[in-house]
Each structure stands twice: as C-alpha cells, then as structure tokens.
Design an enzyme around this catalytic site. Sequence first.
Site, PDB file in Angstrom:
ATOM      1  N   TYR A   1     -18.339 -23.992   4.023  1.00 25.29           N
ATOM      2  CA  TYR A   1     -16.997 -24.331   3.834  1.00 25.29           C
ATOM      3  C   TYR A   1     -16.142 -23.890   5.207  1.00 25.29           C
ATOM      4  O   TYR A   1     -14.786 -23.872   5.403  1.00 25.29           O
ATOM      5  CB  TYR A   1     -16.362 -23.148   3.036  1.00 25.29           C
ATOM      6  CG  TYR A   1     -16.625 -21.834   3.279  1.00 25.29           C
ATOM      7  CD1 TYR A   1     -16.369 -21.190   4.145  1.00 25.29           C
ATOM      8  CD2 TYR A   1     -17.630 -20.896   2.359  1.00 25.29           C
ATOM      9  CE1 TYR A   1     -16.761 -19.841   4.710  1.00 25.29           C
ATOM     10  CE2 TYR A   1     -18.068 -19.942   2.881  1.00 25.29           C
ATOM     11  CZ  TYR A   1     -17.431 -19.194   3.838  1.00 25.29           C
ATOM     12  OH  TYR A   1     -17.927 -18.069   4.048  1.00 25.29           O
TER      13      TYR A   1
ATOM     14  N   CYS B   1       9.098 -19.831  -7.475  1.00 26.21           N
ATOM     15  CA  CYS B   1       9.897 -19.001  -6.842  1.00 26.21           C
ATOM     16  C   CYS B   1      11.490 -18.938  -7.259  1.00 26.21           C
ATOM     17  O   CYS B   1      12.063 -18.106  -6.705  1.00 26.21           O
ATOM     18  CB  CYS B   1       9.862 -19.730  -5.342  1.00 26.21           C
ATOM     19  SG  CYS B   1       8.397 -19.645  -4.588  1.00 26.21           S
TER      20      CYS B   1
ATOM     21  N   ASP C   1      -4.246 -19.324  14.576  1.00 21.56           N
ATOM     22  CA  ASP C   1      -5.810 -19.605  14.221  1.00 21.56           C
ATOM     23  C   ASP C   1      -5.897 -20.695  13.340  1.00 21.56           C
ATOM     24  O   ASP C   1      -6.932 -21.577  13.458  1.00 21.56           O
ATOM     25  CB  ASP C   1      -6.417 -18.472  13.960  1.00 21.56           C
ATOM     26  CG  ASP C   1      -8.103 -18.675  14.129  1.00 21.56           C
ATOM     27  OD1 ASP C   1      -8.493 -19.208  15.225  1.00 21.56           O
ATOM     28  OD2 ASP C   1      -8.890 -18.089  13.269  1.00 21.56           O
TER      29      ASP C   1
ATOM     30  N   CYS D   1     -22.065 -22.611   7.982  1.00 15.99           N
ATOM     31  CA  CYS D   1     -21.438 -22.181   6.601  1.00 15.99           C
ATOM     32  C   CYS D   1     -20.924 -23.523   5.926  1.00 15.99           C
ATOM     33  O   CYS D   1     -20.267 -24.419   6.325  1.00 15.99           O
ATOM     34  CB  CYS D   1     -20.567 -21.293   7.094  1.00 15.99           C
ATOM     35  SG  CYS D   1     -20.851 -19.617   7.896  1.00 15.99           S
TER      36      CYS D   1
ATOM     37  N   CYS E   1       7.475 -11.887  -0.638  1.00 15.33           N
ATOM     38  CA  CYS E   1       6.297 -13.077  -0.341  1.00 15.33           C
ATOM     39  C   CYS E   1       7.415 -13.982   0.451  1.00 15.33           C
ATOM     40  O   CYS E   1       6.660 -14.482   1.538  1.00 15.33           O
ATOM     41  CB  CYS E   1       6.042 -13.644  -1.674  1.00 15.33           C
ATOM     42  SG  CYS E   1       5.230 -15.273  -1.427  1.00 15.33           S
TER      43      CYS E   1
END
Length: 365
Positions: A21, A316, A276, A19, A325
């Site tokens: 990317y 923010c 991950d 892939c 968030c």
Amino acid sequence: MKQISLLIKPASSLCNMRCAYCFYEDVSANRECASMGIMDRQTTRALIDRTMCLDVNQINYCFQGGEPTVAGIDYFKDFIDYVDRVNTGKKITYAIQTNATLLDDAWIELFSKHDFLVGVSLDGFLENHNRLRKDAAGKGTFKIIMSHIKKMKKAGIHFNILTVLSHQLSKKPEQLFEFYQKNDLNYIQLIPCLPTLEGNARMDQYALTPHDFADFYCTFFDLWYQAYMKGHYMSVTLFDNLIPMYLNVLPSQCGMLGQCHMQLVVEANGNVYPCDFYVLDDYCCGNINTDSLQEIMKHEAAKRFLKEKRVLCKACDDCPFYHMCYGNCRRLSVCYYDAHYCGYKTFLTYSQEKMRRIAQMLTVK
C-alpha cells in the site's frame, strides 16, 4: 525554546521493500521524477548550513523515505560529522523512520551513540505484517525486524512502532493489542492507510474507510483503557493527543485541528515541500541549494498550500466535537469521514466519558 524540524529524504523514494500500500510510491509516481536518488554531499552541506544560520536554539533532523537507510551508513556519519563541525551551540536531535531490515550492529551503534529516536515500521503480528510488507524478493520481513527490535532494546535505543492501519488490520483490534502487549511494545503510532491520489484498485483495497476507523478504535480504545486503569500505560499517538484536549491542551500532531503547517520536507535533490503527503511538483517551494529557508517559507506554493480548503462532512454541521477537529488533516480526513458519515465523531462520542475521566485523573496527579 525556538526550534525547527526538517523531514529529510536522503534516499528519496528508493526502498528495499515492496509494501502493498506504499503511500510514497503513490506520491512519487504522481510527479515528473519519481526518484531523486541519493542526496549528495553538496546538498547535505547546504541543508545543514541553512539551518545553522537560523535564530533557533534547537534543530531536529528527522530522516524518512522511501527507506532512508538505503542511503548508507556513511551518509549519516558524514551528516553528523558535519553538524558537529559547524554547530555553534544549538541543541541537535536526530530521528529516523525505518523499516529496520538493514539495521546491523553498525547502525545500532550509530543510533545509540547519537541518541536517535527510531521509528520502526511494523504492521503488528506476523500474519498481517508479512502479507503487506514484503522485501524486494517477495518474502515477509517480520522475523528480521523483530530481531532488530530486540537488539535496539538491548542497546537502550529509544524507539516506537509505526503501524499502518489498513482495512484488513482494522478487523482485528484485539489481536493487534494483544501483540503489542505480549512483545512489550509500548510506544505506538497508528496511521490510516490512505487511498491513492488518482485511484489504484490494487492499492486501494487496503485503504482505511471511516467505518473501519470507528469500528477499530472503539474496540482498541476499550482494550487500551482497561489496561490503563490497571496501571499499564501504552502510548498511542491518537489518544496522547486527544485526551489532553479535554484539558484544553493543544495537540502536537500536525493537522488535528484542521490547520496545515509548513513541515519543510527536503527531498534528495534539495527540493523542499510543505508536507510529506504533498511531495508533488505543484507544491515544490524551492531548493535548499539555492534558496534560504526564509524564501522557501514565503514561496507562492507554500502560501497556496496553506490556504487550500478541505472538504468537510455533513456531520460537521452540528458536531459537538468540531472544536477538536475542524475537519482534521485534509489528506488523512478521507479515512475519518466521507460526505455523510464521520467515523471520527462516532469514536469520540463512544470514548468521550472515559477520556474525560483520564483527563481528570491527570489533573489530580
């Protein structure tokens, strides 16, 4: 119910595709050993034994890569067989994220028999998918994946679609939504295409920018909303997490509230990492062959990972959605905002009234 989930990489970074990317190619290239090979039986047994001795009612074994099916179907049969032999009454669930190119009838039978939840990596319509997701020979993989999706549907396998939202795909929200509807694909996870850790011009041309994020989702959400109001529900992970937040229901997706958690990512050699996105040497928290999960959770690398601060955006400071968030996932946030502009804020501002309306409809139901 007390439960634990492990993200297992039985084939490490090995993959039969190339892939354009690939984020895990980038991650593995930034550690001393790029590939740990195929997980051996000793490590598999240790992993299962470590989880079985925990005081939990449910264990979720989730397989990812690289491409996990490269480990071979016998690896999975042996894994399941050993779990069945040593399980003393815990509920076991299995999930796998796969490019689905190797799924012959034997794989379909295995997934069906053991009720696997299968995540299929499919980057939408043929033109986009085949441009970005080619096999080792440089050929597009769209046709074979769609044929295997058809087999899974016939077998009654529960599956969802994982689409990498690249810079290029973000320009075609209408075409992507139409593709999902036309092919009756109703469980969708869109993940931002990340820029590389060290900067790689070849791969970073596909990275999603905050403006890409906002432009795509404002249009895609409107299409989704129109379909929803007509009675057609498509599960989109981002919306499924955001809408309940208007009812004060916490999101299930990791990192959405700016707080990292230990994910217990187990590489093929038994090394364990907290996330991950950070399967890197500096974040190794021990090895499943030699360390208990309790020791791994308390490792200094785990503590350091959980304490690391994220870089916020100027927007923010006075953002009305900050409580939804808190800076979001620190690795994915680069696709949501930069130093001065927040695409996440733009999208939430645009969609909030419709999301509130749906949330209110859910309370009535």
